[in-house]
Design a protein around this motif. Structure first.
Motif, PDB file in Angstrom:
ATOM      1  N   THR A  88      -6.851  63.821 -10.402  1.00  0.00           N
ATOM      2  CA  THR A  88      -6.409  64.983 -10.897  1.00  0.00           C
ATOM      3  C   THR A  88      -4.873  65.967 -10.783  1.00  0.00           C
ATOM      4  O   THR A  88      -4.497  66.093 -11.573  1.00  0.00           O
ATOM      5  CB  THR A  88      -6.683  66.311 -11.925  1.00  0.00           C
ATOM      6  OG1 THR A  88      -7.284  67.221 -10.632  1.00  0.00           O
ATOM      7  CG2 THR A  88      -7.900  65.972 -11.960  1.00  0.00           C
ATOM      8  N   ARG A  89      -4.354  65.366  -9.438  1.00  0.00           N
ATOM      9  CA  ARG A  89      -3.494  65.967  -9.179  1.00  0.00           C
ATOM     10  C   ARG A  89      -2.419  64.676  -7.884  1.00  0.00           C
ATOM     11  O   ARG A  89      -3.151  64.427  -7.370  1.00  0.00           O
ATOM     12  CB  ARG A  89      -3.453  67.875  -8.334  1.00  0.00           C
ATOM     13  CG  ARG A  89      -4.355  68.235  -8.876  1.00  0.00           C
ATOM     14  CD  ARG A  89      -3.991  70.399  -8.049  1.00  0.00           C
ATOM     15  NE  ARG A  89      -3.138  70.255  -7.819  1.00  0.00           N
ATOM     16  CZ  ARG A  89      -2.654  70.910  -7.342  1.00  0.00           C
ATOM     17  NH1 ARG A  89      -3.638  71.926  -6.875  1.00  0.00           N
ATOM     18  NH2 ARG A  89      -1.393  71.774  -6.974  1.00  0.00           N
ATOM     19  N   PRO A 111     -11.549  60.832 -19.709  1.00  0.00           N
ATOM     20  CA  PRO A 111     -11.211  59.039 -19.347  1.00  0.00           C
ATOM     21  C   PRO A 111     -11.150  58.879 -17.998  1.00  0.00           C
ATOM     22  O   PRO A 111     -12.623  57.650 -17.840  1.00  0.00           O
ATOM     23  CB  PRO A 111      -9.683  58.516 -19.633  1.00  0.00           C
ATOM     24  CG  PRO A 111      -8.768  59.890 -19.957  1.00  0.00           C
ATOM     25  CD  PRO A 111     -10.041  60.866 -19.838  1.00  0.00           C
ATOM     26  N   MET A 112     -12.032  59.712 -17.022  1.00  0.00           N
ATOM     27  CA  MET A 112     -12.821  59.238 -15.679  1.00  0.00           C
ATOM     28  C   MET A 112     -14.674  58.989 -15.948  1.00  0.00           C
ATOM     29  O   MET A 112     -14.742  59.128 -16.093  1.00  0.00           O
ATOM     30  CB  MET A 112     -12.345  60.390 -15.101  1.00  0.00           C
ATOM     31  CG  MET A 112     -11.064  61.075 -14.764  1.00  0.00           C
ATOM     32  SD  MET A 112     -11.308  62.327 -13.359  1.00  0.00           S
ATOM     33  CE  MET A 112      -9.101  62.321 -13.534  1.00  0.00           C
ATOM     34  N   TRP A 113     -14.452  59.924 -16.504  1.00  0.00           N
ATOM     35  CA  TRP A 113     -16.213  60.085 -17.420  1.00  0.00           C
ATOM     36  C   TRP A 113     -15.837  58.733 -18.197  1.00  0.00           C
ATOM     37  O   TRP A 113     -17.207  58.225 -17.944  1.00  0.00           O
ATOM     38  CB  TRP A 113     -16.470  61.147 -18.256  1.00  0.00           C
ATOM     39  CG  TRP A 113     -16.873  62.624 -18.181  1.00  0.00           C
ATOM     40  CD1 TRP A 113     -15.904  63.399 -17.567  1.00  0.00           C
ATOM     41  CD2 TRP A 113     -18.131  62.845 -16.934  1.00  0.00           C
ATOM     42  NE1 TRP A 113     -16.480  64.759 -16.965  1.00  0.00           N
ATOM     43  CE2 TRP A 113     -17.305  63.838 -16.288  1.00  0.00           C
ATOM     44  CE3 TRP A 113     -19.073  62.400 -15.736  1.00  0.00           C
ATOM     45  CZ2 TRP A 113     -18.384  64.652 -15.416  1.00  0.00           C
ATOM     46  CZ3 TRP A 113     -20.224  63.284 -15.275  1.00  0.00           C
ATOM     47  CH2 TRP A 113     -19.250  64.226 -15.146  1.00  0.00           C
ATOM     48  N   VAL A 166     -21.082  63.659  -9.084  1.00  0.00           N
ATOM     49  CA  VAL A 166     -19.980  64.341  -9.822  1.00  0.00           C
ATOM     50  C   VAL A 166     -19.565  64.902  -9.020  1.00  0.00           C
ATOM     51  O   VAL A 166     -20.780  66.222  -9.985  1.00  0.00           O
ATOM     52  CB  VAL A 166     -20.332  64.081 -11.537  1.00  0.00           C
ATOM     53  CG1 VAL A 166     -18.924  64.068 -11.998  1.00  0.00           C
ATOM     54  CG2 VAL A 166     -20.593  62.056 -11.595  1.00  0.00           C
ATOM     55  N   VAL A 167     -18.484  66.063  -8.091  1.00  0.00           N
ATOM     56  CA  VAL A 167     -18.695  67.472  -8.449  1.00  0.00           C
ATOM     57  C   VAL A 167     -17.249  67.573  -8.800  1.00  0.00           C
ATOM     58  O   VAL A 167     -16.389  67.077  -9.187  1.00  0.00           O
ATOM     59  CB  VAL A 167     -18.782  67.331  -6.584  1.00  0.00           C
ATOM     60  CG1 VAL A 167     -19.920  66.708  -5.943  1.00  0.00           C
ATOM     61  CG2 VAL A 167     -17.736  66.602  -6.260  1.00  0.00           C
ATOM     62  N   LEU A 168     -16.969  68.539  -8.312  1.00  0.00           N
ATOM     63  CA  LEU A 168     -15.671  69.586  -8.904  1.00  0.00           C
ATOM     64  C   LEU A 168     -14.350  69.720  -8.477  1.00  0.00           C
ATOM     65  O   LEU A 168     -13.599  69.846  -8.638  1.00  0.00           O
ATOM     66  CB  LEU A 168     -16.319  71.039  -9.953  1.00  0.00           C
ATOM     67  CG  LEU A 168     -17.266  71.399 -11.379  1.00  0.00           C
ATOM     68  CD1 LEU A 168     -17.485  72.415 -11.112  1.00  0.00           C
ATOM     69  CD2 LEU A 168     -16.805  70.347 -12.292  1.00  0.00           C
ATOM     70  N   THR A 169     -14.879  69.556  -6.568  1.00  0.00           N
ATOM     71  CA  THR A 169     -13.847  70.127  -6.193  1.00  0.00           C
ATOM     72  C   THR A 169     -13.660  68.835  -5.157  1.00  0.00           C
ATOM     73  O   THR A 169     -14.596  68.571  -4.395  1.00  0.00           O
ATOM     74  CB  THR A 169     -13.918  71.670  -5.730  1.00  0.00           C
ATOM     75  OG1 THR A 169     -14.684  71.504  -4.753  1.00  0.00           O
ATOM     76  CG2 THR A 169     -13.767  72.569  -6.790  1.00  0.00           C
ATOM     77  N   ARG A 213     -15.460  62.543  -7.296  1.00  0.00           N
ATOM     78  CA  ARG A 213     -14.915  63.849  -8.328  1.00  0.00           C
ATOM     79  C   ARG A 213     -14.398  64.523  -9.773  1.00  0.00           C
ATOM     80  O   ARG A 213     -13.192  63.573 -10.005  1.00  0.00           O
ATOM     81  CB  ARG A 213     -13.700  64.746  -7.092  1.00  0.00           C
ATOM     82  CG  ARG A 213     -12.793  66.501  -7.695  1.00  0.00           C
ATOM     83  CD  ARG A 213     -12.024  66.135  -6.956  1.00  0.00           C
ATOM     84  NE  ARG A 213     -10.927  65.400  -6.359  1.00  0.00           N
ATOM     85  CZ  ARG A 213      -9.797  66.188  -6.978  1.00  0.00           C
ATOM     86  NH1 ARG A 213      -9.636  67.179  -8.028  1.00  0.00           N
ATOM     87  NH2 ARG A 213      -9.006  65.331  -7.256  1.00  0.00           N
ATOM     88  N   ILE A 214     -14.780  64.504 -10.579  1.00  0.00           N
ATOM     89  CA  ILE A 214     -14.315  64.571 -11.971  1.00  0.00           C
ATOM     90  C   ILE A 214     -14.490  65.946 -12.269  1.00  0.00           C
ATOM     91  O   ILE A 214     -15.145  67.172 -11.732  1.00  0.00           O
ATOM     92  CB  ILE A 214     -14.777  64.111 -12.613  1.00  0.00           C
ATOM     93  CG1 ILE A 214     -15.152  62.460 -12.496  1.00  0.00           C
ATOM     94  CG2 ILE A 214     -14.499  64.483 -14.457  1.00  0.00           C
ATOM     95  CD1 ILE A 214     -16.423  61.871 -13.052  1.00  0.00           C
ATOM     96  N   PRO A 215     -13.492  66.926 -12.117  1.00  0.00           N
ATOM     97  CA  PRO A 215     -13.305  68.463 -12.853  1.00  0.00           C
ATOM     98  C   PRO A 215     -13.511  68.208 -13.697  1.00  0.00           C
ATOM     99  O   PRO A 215     -13.705  67.256 -14.957  1.00  0.00           O
ATOM    100  CB  PRO A 215     -11.956  69.180 -12.221  1.00  0.00           C
ATOM    101  CG  PRO A 215     -11.185  67.514 -12.712  1.00  0.00           C
ATOM    102  CD  PRO A 215     -11.412  66.536 -12.452  1.00  0.00           C
ATOM    103  N   ASN A 216     -13.826  69.579 -14.079  1.00  0.00           N
ATOM    104  CA  ASN A 216     -13.976  69.974 -15.833  1.00  0.00           C
ATOM    105  C   ASN A 216     -12.339  69.680 -16.444  1.00  0.00           C
ATOM    106  O   ASN A 216     -11.327  70.845 -16.360  1.00  0.00           O
ATOM    107  CB  ASN A 216     -14.846  71.531 -15.884  1.00  0.00           C
ATOM    108  CG  ASN A 216     -16.243  71.760 -15.139  1.00  0.00           C
ATOM    109  OD1 ASN A 216     -17.035  70.908 -15.532  1.00  0.00           O
ATOM    110  ND2 ASN A 216     -16.685  72.995 -14.666  1.00  0.00           N
TER     111      ASN A 216
END
Length: 390
Positions: A389-390, A368-370, A165-168, A186-189
């Motif tokens: 997320t966008r 919810p992604m997690w 899992v990465v942020l960007t 990709r799951i952002p903080n």
């Protein structure tokens, strides 16, 4: 479900610790059994708030100091490269005693989810955690920021993970190219919604982060100095602590900015400081996902940022909710600050859009992604590879 988050030093200070605590608390609030495991412990209490429903434990207690290893540092350093490669930013923590404790811990697990949070811990978990455990590697930085020694081990061992899992978006693409057969998501903080928006009344630029080279405050100070010549009422406040404090103080004095640039130290009231400011500046040489920048955007603050790898461009859209300039270009950052300082209408327009962007990183959008990922792993269902997320 049973979820364990493995952190290097849960009792320390840093964006990874804070975001993992937020994740753990959100999962506990949903009724899951959650434990935060700190590899080392050097303080009596955590520096960030942690939900009381989350259990916290430590593997190696170093409050009395770091005990000598049985093999000696030189011998263990030769052996350590097999697990924690040279060049890992926290390699100095991994003495024989510490590395053995991590190996023993991950090897002892039999079920549930294990989330590891930095390359050293990821590499140990990939090689020693049983397949009966759902193994998830988080990258809170970005692949290109790591030395070749670390990237080589990532390529060699991360394929054993059930998910990375990465942020960007840019880091997601880099990992997919490196690990074509491993699920990369990709799951952002998640960023808690901010309170009061900036009223654009105070001539204050804010920056925040550890006072280390990565954050580029040595570039921000001269950039602000150039812009401030045309705007004598403005000041810069830098929040944070770290090893470069003395060097930054000397730089501020050398630039003749002692009455206009202030090193504020750490604060537990950054939300209020952001609400009272009018611009947020990000001068990092590289990032993971710049959490404080997103928090600032939630306060309707326009952002002037280096388009560094990675993070800012994954969040900001140039001229829409902030201003992006080439990485490390002090003159360009100065020009962006100059524009914002001199144009309140621009600050209001960019700030309003920034607040809208920040809402897509709220916990109700991210958590919810997690839950979906963990549920799929534990149920043996296929893991989707695209979260937006966008």
């Amino acid at each position: 479900m049973k979820i364990r988050y493995l952190l290097l030093h849960a009792y320390g200070v840093g964006g990874t610790i804070r975001t993992v605590f937020n994740q753990a608390g959100a999962m506990a609030a949903l009724g899951h059994e959650v434990t935060v495991v700190s590899v080392v412990r050097r303080r009596n209490t955590p520096q960030f708030g942690l939900d009381s429903r989350v259990r916290i434990e430590a593997l190696v207690d170093q409050r009395g100091g770091v005990r000598p290893d049985s093999l000696g540092r030189r011998v263990w350093r030769r052996l350590r490269g097999r697990m924690v490669p040279r060049g890992e930013f926290a390699a100095g923590y991994f003495t024989e005693r510490v590395e053995r404790a991590v190996i023993d811990y991950v090897s002892s697990l039999r079920d549930g989810v294990l989330v590891t949070t930095r390359p050293a811990l990821n590499l140990i978990a990939a090689r020693r955690a049983p397949e009966s455990v759902a193994r998830v590697a988080q990258d809170h930085m970005n692949l290109d920021a790591y030395p070749a020694t670390v990237r080589e081990d990532i390529a060699r061992h991360y394929g054993r993970f059930d998910a990375v899992v990465v942020l960007t978006r840019s880091n997601e693409l880099a990992y997919r190219e490196l690990l074509p057969r491993t699920p990369v998501l990709r799951i952002p903080n998640a960023v808690e919604p901010s309170g009061e928006p900036s009223r654009q009344e105070n001539p204050v630029v804010v920056a925040a982060g550890r006072l280390v080279r990565q954050k580029g405050f040595d570039l921000l100070v001269p950039a602000f100095g150039q812009a401030a010549r045309r705007h004598p009422e403005w000041e810069l406040r830098i929040f944070g602590s770290g090893s470069q404090k003395a060097a930054l103080a000397a730089l501020i004095d050398a630039q003749g900015l002692g009455d206009r640039v202030r090193l504020m130290g750490r604060t537990n009231r950054l939300d209020g400081e952001l609400a009272r400011a009018s611009i947020y500046a990000l001068s990092s040489r590289f990032e993971g996902l710049p959490m404080v920048m997103i928090e600032a955007m939630g306060h309707a603050l326009p952002v002037a940022a280096f388009d560094c790898p990675t993070g800012p461009a994954d969040v900001l859209t140039h001229e829409i909710d902030g201003l992006l300039v080439p990485p490390g270009d002090v003159a360009a950052l100065a020009a962006a600050l100059d524009r914002l300082m001199g144009d309140r209408d621009l600050r209001l327009r960019l700030g309003a859009e920034a607040a809208r962007t920040a809402r897509s990183y709220a916990p109700e959008a991210v958590m919810p992604m997690w839950v979906d990922l963990f549920s799929r792993l534990l149920d043996g269902r296929p893991v989707g590879d695209r979260h937006e997320t966008r």
